[in-house]
Design a protein around this motif. Structure first.
Motif, mmCIF file in Angstrom:
data_model
loop_
_atom_site.group_PDB
_atom_site.id
_atom_site.type_symbol
_atom_site.label_atom_id
_atom_site.label_comp_id
_atom_site.label_asym_id
_atom_site.label_seq_id
_atom_site.Cartn_x
_atom_site.Cartn_y
_atom_site.Cartn_z
ATOM 1 N N PHE A 1 0.820 -1.205 0.000
ATOM 2 C CA PHE A 1 0.000 0.000 0.000
ATOM 3 C C PHE A 1 0.859 1.261 0.000
ATOM 4 O O PHE A 1 0.336 2.371 0.119
ATOM 5 C CB PHE A 1 -0.940 0.001 1.211
ATOM 6 N N ALA A 2 2.188 1.101 -0.112
ATOM 7 C CA ALA A 2 3.081 2.255 -0.239
ATOM 8 C C ALA A 2 3.105 2.719 -1.693
ATOM 9 O O ALA A 2 2.539 2.077 -2.579
ATOM 10 C CB ALA A 2 4.478 1.882 0.239
ATOM 11 N N SER A 3 3.788 3.818 -1.944
ATOM 12 C CA SER A 3 3.857 4.324 -3.319
ATOM 13 C C SER A 3 5.085 3.767 -4.024
ATOM 14 O O SER A 3 6.016 3.254 -3.388
ATOM 15 C CB SER A 3 3.913 5.852 -3.307
ATOM 16 N N MET A 4 5.084 3.878 -5.353
ATOM 17 C CA MET A 4 6.219 3.410 -6.146
ATOM 18 C C MET A 4 7.491 4.149 -5.722
ATOM 19 O O MET A 4 7.450 5.341 -5.397
ATOM 20 C CB MET A 4 5.965 3.634 -7.633
ATOM 21 N N GLY A 5 8.598 3.427 -5.751
ATOM 22 C CA GLY A 5 9.870 4.020 -5.337
ATOM 23 C C GLY A 5 10.217 3.725 -3.897
ATOM 24 O O GLY A 5 11.277 4.146 -3.407
ATOM 25 N N SER A 6 9.340 3.018 -3.182
ATOM 26 C CA SER A 6 9.646 2.628 -1.801
ATOM 27 C C SER A 6 10.768 1.587 -1.808
ATOM 28 O O SER A 6 10.932 0.825 -2.763
ATOM 29 C CB SER A 6 8.401 2.054 -1.126
#
Length: 726
Positions: free
Chosen positions: A349-354
């Motif tokens: 549920f994090a954003s891309m690039g994590s």
């Protein structure tokens, strides 16, 4: 120093196996045993349990060391006795086969060697005589000499005495030390940088920053996993702290979490710590338009009271909600992929690039935990390391004020393989006294001989050893027999390990190579540069192997002015010193007990090439005469390597009944082989020069096969031919 665990003085699994073998033999012959022997057998069965209990205890009393030595000595003696019983079986088996064979190799009565010439003759034995001989051999297999059985009974008596002493030694251990999973608070790390200067790692730092800046469009998940892999004390955490703080300063990530993991990979604990991680707030500056970054935590007062993992993960999911997160997992040991998958579920549920970055000592752990990028850390480069070492050794003093100490320090630094933690350990000892005599005294010590606390280099390395599976521990410690940077060929390693029972004879080569692969993956050894299928143990881990060996693996190289430990079982000696070994073996009146121990205990003898500075050579006759007398005394050898170019096997090596691996590939070209070689029924690996293979190899293979009833596999290389009995 921390208390030495009992498990470090003995390979408990190996010894338990030996004891079990004694029990198994006695049970097979149970009906023939006297009542007294049956009682002893019942007591003997307790020993594996005793060993299992003892292996996890710390030894805080010097007498425990002696007790452990008695366990190991009894176990090795038991192995010798049972090995001799096995030899009787193999001897009878070979006689069966030879009696039924229609052709055999002829050796004249006056000859002590076998050459390439053979005769084929029909068997003249009658059917009745063969039957009688076979019956005699069957009886020979069931009933051994009184001397053999008396030896076994003596071993049982020893184990009986050891078992009776067990309770006494258990009381020496502090019960509090037996609690599993005891936390080591000093090992916990945080993201805050230390006060000392950071040296080197420019290339690794740049690479890690680029990986963290990249998006992960090619991955199905919004996050990617990066691993930093290296041996203990190489600086994995320090590098990551530096990079972590860089990204914290610039506010590249919305959420950042530094989690210390260690051996306990608690999914719920780690998830809670991610929930409590800090969030980034970016504030505009009015004058220049640049962003000002601040961080605050969101510590929930009631979080610790939540016992339900699902609720904790739901809280983390809500916190992420499309935010870009950096998670650091420092010091990971987890090898369960299911735990890893459960921990990272909320990160979808994090954003891309994590990003998730972990540090570990094991390539295997890195792969199991999903790393798509691995940064391998080796020791610091010379210039950077000397600067770091001087910082550790001189503290606030100026090195330029102590030019002689700087020179000694450079010699010391060369022995530490670029390890920052090793520099801290040695530097801490040097800093106590900026005195030339003190520094010279430290220079003469080996790393493991320097007094250390729990947060120094040797305890850190020892933790890696403790995590090794039992079957790999004894394989690793065997490297202590060889000098540092000694390049060992993979198949030779396997044959030596087989010879000592570390790998079972029945294990295929493919499965045996997994032992090497596992040690590679766990960062204990590395591939030798520019040599295929050759391996080298890491320098500092070689020091660890020596400390764990406790004198059982010993080297005599250029200088003989050393005392051979009484408990030595594996000896590596320069060819020029073989005569001195023999003198210590049989003629030294001052060390008679040590000589007797050496005779009955020695299981490996590696005679390495003589490298004389002036180029003079040892007279061949002198060397070979001494070699003959030395081998006559060493009846327990499993491994014999003869690298002296003028060396030649004695005519009679039949007494070496336990020998399993023989390497004479670097000695003179053999035109004949001692016929006594074919009485070594335990022999599993035999290496000689490739020239010999052309002249006597075919008959040698046939004769060994006929005597052992085992298939012989020949492996060839440019220098050597290998006769491996599988």
């Amino acid at each position: 120093m921390t208390p030495i665990a009992i498990g470090e003085w003995m390979a408990s699994a190996c010894i338990a196996m030996m004891v079990s073998k004694v029990c198994s033999y006695l049970e097979d012959q149970f009906e023939y045993q006297m009542d007294d022997a049956k009682d002893k057998l019942a007591k003997l069965k307790k020993i594996p349990f005793v060993l299992k209990t003892a292996s996890s205890l710390p030894a805080k009393d010097p007498s425990m060391k002696s007790w452990l030595a008695s366990i190991k000595g009894a176990a090795y003696q038991a192995e010798d006795v049972l090995d001799l019983f096995d030899y009787r079986f193999l001897e009878a088996k070979a006689e069966d086969m030879m009696a039924n064979s229609s052709d055999y190799v002829t050796v004249s009565p006056s000859s002590s060697t076998i050459s390439a010439t053979t005769n084929t003759t029909a068997s003249t034995s009658t059917s009745s005589s063969s039957t009688v001989k076979r019956s005699v051999r069957i009886l020979k297999r069931l009933f051994f000499s009184d001397e053999d059985l008396n030896k076994l009974i003596a071993i049982v008596d020893k184990f009986d005495k050891i078992a009776s002493e067990m309770q006494t030694f258990l009381e020496l251990a502090d019960p509090r030390d037996r609690k599993p999973g005891k936390a080591l608070q000093w090992r916990r790390t945080t993201s805050i940088l230390g006060a000392t200067n950071f040296f080197g790692r420019g290339g690794e730092e740049t690479k890690l920053k680029k990986l963290l800046e990249q998006t992960n469009d090619e991955y199905r998940q919004p996050y990617s996993v990066i691993a930093i892999v290296g041996v203990a004390g190489v600086g994995k955490t320090a590098l990551l702290q530096r990079v972590y703080n860089h990204f914290r300063d610039i506010g590249h990530f919305d959420i950042m979490a530094w989690l210390y993991v260690s051996e306990k990979f608690g999914v719920k604990r780690l998830t809670k710590e991610m929930v409590q991680s800090q969030k980034c707030h970016r504030l505009k500056r009015k004058r220049d338009g640049t962003s000002r970054v601040s961080w605050d935590g969101s510590i929930s007062a009631d979080l610790n009271s939540i016992s339900n993992l699902d609720l904790v993960q739901r809280k983390l999911q809500k916190k992420l909600n499309g935010s870009k997160i950096l998670v650091v997992l420092d010091d990971v040991w987890n090898e369960m992929s299911s735990k890893w998958e459960t921990l990272l579920k909320p990160l979808q549920f994090a954003s891309m690039g994590s990003k998730v970055v972990l540090t570990t000592r094991s390539q295997k752990v890195a792969k199991i935990n999903g790393a798509t990028e691995i940064i391998h850390l080796d020791g610091l480069k010379r210039k950077d390391y000397l600067d770091h070492f001087q910082q550790c050794a001189f503290g606030n003093a100026r090195p330029s004020d102590f030019p002689r100490l700087v020179e000694i320090g450079e010699q010391l630094a060369m022995k530490l393989a670029g390890s920052p933690l090793a520099a801290k350990t040695v530097g801490g000892e040097l800093k106590l006294k900026l005195d030339e005599d003190h520094w010279k005294a430290v220079l003469q010590l080996k790393l493991w001989q320097i007094e250390q606390t729990e947060d120094d280099i040797m305890p850190a390395l020892r933790l890696s050893y403790e995590h090794l599976p039992d079957h790999l521990k004894q394989c690793f410690v065997y490297f202590a027999l060889f000098p540092k940077n000694y390049q060992l060929r993979g198949d030779v390693l396997i044959q030596m390990w087989r010879a000592h029972g570390y790998i079972q004879k029945e294990t295929s080569d493919e499965n045996a190579y997994r032992y090497i692969d596992d040690l590679l993956q766990l960062s204990f050894i590395k591939k030798a540069a520019n040599l295929e299928n050759h391996y080298v143990v890491h320098d500092l881990l070689h020091d660890l192997a020596e400390s764990l060996s406790n004198g059982e693996h010993f080297r005599i190289e250029d200088d003989f002015h050393v005392t051979i430990p009484r408990n030595v079982r594996h000896l590596y000696v320069n060819a020029s010193n073989i005569s001195k070994v023999y003198m210590s073996l049989v003629e030294s009146q001052e060390s008679l007990v040590e000589s007797q121990d050496l005779k009955k205990n020695l299981r490996s003898l590696i005679i390495c090439k003589h490298h004389a500075p002036s180029g003079e050579r040892i007279p061949p006759d002198n060397f070979n005469n001494v070699l003959k007398e030395t081998l006559h005394e060493l009846r327990s050898l499993r491994v014999l390597v003869l690298q002296h170019p003028d060396g030649i096997l004695p005519d009679n090596i039949e007494p070496l009944v336990h020998l399993r691996y023989l390497d004479i590939c670097d000695s003179r070209i053999f035109t004949s082989i001692p016929k006594s070689l074919f009485k070594l029924y335990h022999l599993q690996g035999f290496i000689l020069q490739s020239h010999c293979q052309r002249s006597i190899g075919k008959e040698l293979q046939k004769h060994i096969s006929r005597l052992t009833a085992e298939p012989v596999k020949i492996l060839r290389s440019t220098r050597r031919s290998r006769f491996c009995l599988s």
